[in-house]
Motif scaffolding. Structure first.
Motif, PDB file in Angstrom:
ATOM      1  N   MET A  47       0.834  -1.208   0.000  1.00 38.09           N
ATOM      2  CA  MET A  47       0.000   0.000   0.000  1.00 38.09           C
ATOM      3  C   MET A  47       0.873   1.264   0.000  1.00 38.09           C
ATOM      4  N   ILE A  88       1.493   4.033  -2.995  1.00 38.44           N
ATOM      5  CA  ILE A  88       1.302   5.495  -2.892  1.00 38.44           C
ATOM      6  C   ILE A  88       2.574   6.220  -3.332  1.00 38.44           C
ATOM      7  N   HIS A  89       3.701   5.735  -2.848  1.00 46.95           N
ATOM      8  CA  HIS A  89       4.991   6.357  -3.198  1.00 46.95           C
ATOM      9  C   HIS A  89       5.218   6.293  -4.705  1.00 46.95           C
ATOM     10  N   ARG A 128       2.942   6.060  -7.086  1.00 46.84           N
ATOM     11  CA  ARG A 128       2.028   6.967  -7.780  1.00 46.84           C
ATOM     12  C   ARG A 128       2.484   8.425  -7.645  1.00 46.84           C
ATOM     13  N   LEU A 129       2.889   8.751  -6.449  1.00 44.30           N
ATOM     14  CA  LEU A 129       3.364  10.131  -6.191  1.00 44.30           C
ATOM     15  C   LEU A 129       4.625  10.436  -7.006  1.00 44.30           C
ATOM     16  N   VAL A 137       1.515   6.676   5.369  1.00 43.65           N
ATOM     17  CA  VAL A 137       0.530   7.738   5.188  1.00 43.65           C
ATOM     18  C   VAL A 137      -0.324   7.384   3.981  1.00 43.65           C
ATOM     19  N   GLU A 138      -1.596   7.574   4.134  1.00 46.21           N
ATOM     20  CA  GLU A 138      -2.474   7.298   3.003  1.00 46.21           C
ATOM     21  C   GLU A 138      -2.860   8.608   2.325  1.00 46.21           C
ATOM     22  N   VAL A 139      -2.614   8.659   1.058  1.00 44.02           N
ATOM     23  CA  VAL A 139      -2.963   9.853   0.287  1.00 44.02           C
ATOM     24  C   VAL A 139      -3.902   9.424  -0.825  1.00 44.02           C
ATOM     25  N   ALA A 162       4.971  12.242   1.014  1.00 44.25           N
ATOM     26  CA  ALA A 162       3.593  11.767   1.196  1.00 44.25           C
ATOM     27  C   ALA A 162       2.941  12.471   2.386  1.00 44.25           C
TER      28      ALA A 162
END
Lengths: 436, 191
Positions: free
Chosen positions: A1, A5-6, A8-9, B109-111, B175
């Motif tokens: 997860m 996120i990393h 995608r960012l 961290v959820e973004v 993030a």
């Protein structure tokens, strides 16, 4: 997860910043040019400094050399032979010493015959160390007597005297004659009881044409410094701009160094206002603003350090010449940059067929950006060469007024814009010399 | 001809090779935005970035003869800007604080995906500005320029493991920054 996120960012950042471009900021190219100039500067500046140093050396060296040469000639004139026959041992240390000692000479102890005096003079002088004022003083009357005698009843020296006083071997043979000018009067007409405790020490000129005595003529500046104020209408110029008129002013001082040379310094302030226009612009295909003109307003503080020379020939006229270097700082530096930008706009106009047609119209926009530098951001040491000539007139005993046309030539660029800023004008000075 | 060069850009390059000041000016103004965007990623302070840009153009004008039109011109230019930015970083590295590992928070961290996709270049530059210097350098070099950790370690005078750790910490911090700056993208975009 977390990794997702990393990822995608990171992907988004890579994609977004990869094609991002910042709009052009007016003035960046000019800043780059300044940097370019600064980096190219050093060899040019040192070359100019060297050139300025040579010029300064020439300006100062030539009068100094001429003056020294002239002084030597004067000294030769003083020692030029008239008639004198004397022993170098009797030569007194200097004209000044003789003048000084002449005023306080003690009474000669025992009167002697002129011949005896003449002969004794040599003996006593040979015994006495030169430069001892007391001894010189004791010998002085004898010398005077012998000189007077010499003038009206020339002595007949013996062969031994001639042997001792061989002129050819004594280049300073005149000196004993010279002393006669300041010799003491031995007043025969005055009764012994009326004689003063100290001998009269009036200078007695016994020559029809007086000997060329090297007078210590004081320089015009005197021995004390001169302080004053100055006002200078001037024309300021910089490369790429037309000259503008302005008025400066300040305080100055002149500190005597040696006879005809003095150190002239001070602090002058002037407000200079001029503009530069950019030339050689080519038409840009893009609508990026480009600099067309710069309005510059400066308040400069000038710290000159000059050497002033007063030629002897023209000292009566109060003429002088000055050369030196100026350091400069700015109390205020304001720049107004005007940029021009051509923008293409599409407008719709009514065509001949009664329908709207798009037409591209070019519009020139001007944008002015003001920038200023903080006071005394930088001091530009010795960046200007000063050359001036002047005429001085006395006003009473303590004041003096002078008019001094001058030129200030930059030997290196200064200001934020690396300007070669020069000026020329007339400095009007009112000086005050205390206790003259 | 370089694949990314337009005829106008080629003309500018040729003009700069001849040392023409007019072409240099046009070249500078044309590529200013591109170079400044790169410089701002490494040095968020505008003045420092400007200094990197100007130094880069100095190098470009001095070495433009060496460009052989074999690689993309923007790639060549980018390499010069990145190297200049690294030179500036190394020059000022004495004044930068060394980041301790324990300062970083490894909490996940959820973004929201929508928040990420709405981030503009200006937003990203602002976020990068809040990263410690070493994190920012490693992140830029690895993720954007494509350097390996060994190369980064060599360039920044770090160990390879430090480079890896800094990269992970940089991503985590980014993030968190996104979350703290843009907690709810609806508030930002639709309010």
């Amino acid at each position: 997860m977390k990794d997702s996120i990393h990822k995608r960012l990171t992907d988004h950042i890579r994609k977004t910043v990869g094609r991002y471009e910042v709009p052009y900021e007016p003035g960046s190219w000019e800043e780059f040019q300044r940097l370019q100039r600064r980096r190219r500067q050093p060899p040019v500046v040192w070359f100019r400094y060297a050139l300025a140093a040579c010029l300064l050396l020439g300006v100062l060296g030539v009068p100094l050399w001429l003056y020294t040469k002239k002084s030597e000639e004067t000294r030769l004139a003083v020692h030029g032979s008239k008639t004198g026959v004397s022993d170098p041992k009797t030569m007194l240390p200097s004209v000044e010493n003789r003048q000084r000692t002449g005023a306080v000479l003690p009474e000669p102890s025992t009167p002697k015959s002129p011949e005896g005096d003449f002969l004794d003079l040599d003996d006593s002088a040979s015994k006495s160390p030169s430069g001892d004022l007391g001894v010189i003083g004791q010998n002085r009357p004898k010398t005077a007597n012998s000189s007077i005698k010499n003038r009206f009843d020339p002595p007949k020296p013996s062969f031994d005297d001639f042997r001792r006083n061989d002129i050819s071997t004594h280049p300073h043979a005149e000196s004993i004659i010279q002393t006669a000018s300041f010799a003491l009067i031995s007043p025969r007409a005055i009764r012994f009881s009326l004689r003063p405790a100290r001998a009269l020490s009036l200078p007695l000129s016994i020559w029809q044409t007086g000997p060329a005595v090297a007078k210590t003529e004081p320089a015009k500046t005197g021995s004390k410094p001169v302080w004053g104020v100055s006002l200078a209408p001037q024309s300021v110029y910089a490369a790429g701009s037309s000259p503008t008129m302005t008025v400066g002013g300040g305080v100055f001082s002149e500190i005597p160094i040696i006879k005809r040379f003095s150190l002239s310094t001070g602090l002058a302030m002037a407000q200079q206002k001029f503009g530069t226009k950019e030339s050689g612009q080519i038409v840009m295909t893009t609508n990026i603003p480009h600099l067309v003109s710069t309005g510059i307003r400066l308040t400069s503080i000038d710290l000159p350090l000059n050497i002033r020379f007063r030629p002897k020939k023209m000292s009566g006229m109060g003429f002088y010449a000055e050369a030196g270097l100026s350091s400069i700082a700015f109390l205020n530096e304001q720049y107004a940059y005007t940029y021009e930008q051509t923008k293409a706009e599409t407008i719709f106009v009514m065509g001949s067929n009664g329908q709207e047609q798009p037409v591209t119209q070019y519009r020139t926009l001007q944008q002015t950006t003001n920038q200023s530098e903080p006071a005394f951001q930088k001091i530009y040491w010795g960046r200007i060469i000063n050359l001036s000539i002047g005429v001085e007139r006395r006003l009473g005993t303590q004041f003096r007024l002078s008019a001094e046309p001058y030129v200030k030539y930059p030997i290196g660029p200064f200001t934020r814009e690396s300007l070669m800023l020069g000026s020329g004008g007339v400095s009007l000075r009112l000086g005050f010399q205390a206790g003259r | 001809m370089a694949p990314d060069c337009t005829p106008f850009e080629r003309q500018l390059i040729e003009g700069c090779r001849q040392g023409s000041p007019q072409y240099q000016e046009m070249f500078y103004k044309h590529f200013y935005g591109f170079t400044m965007a790169i410089a701002l990623r490494y040095h968020p302070a505008r003045q420092e970035a400007g200094s990197v840009v100007n130094d880069s153009f100095m190098k470009v004008f001095a070495r433009i003869d060496r460009y052989a039109f074999e690689e993309t011109f923007k790639g060549w230019l980018r390499r010069i800007v990145v190297n200049t930015a690294l030179d500036h970083y190394r020059k000022h590295v004495k004044h930068t604080q060394t980041v301790e590992y324990d300062q970083a928070d490894s909490q996940s961290v959820e973004v929201e995906n929508a928040v990420i996709s709405q981030l503009t270049a200006e937003d990203i530059l602002t976020l990068l500005q809040h990263l410690p210097d070493q994190y920012r350098m490693v992140f830029n070099l690895y993720e954007i320029e494509g350097y390996s950790h060994e190369e980064i370690a060599g360039q920044l005078n770090l160990s390879v493991s430090s480079s890896r750790v800094y990269l992970v910490r940089a991503k985590e911090k980014l993030a968190r920054l996104v979350k703290s700056y843009f907690p709810n993208h609806n508030e930002r975009f639709y309010s």
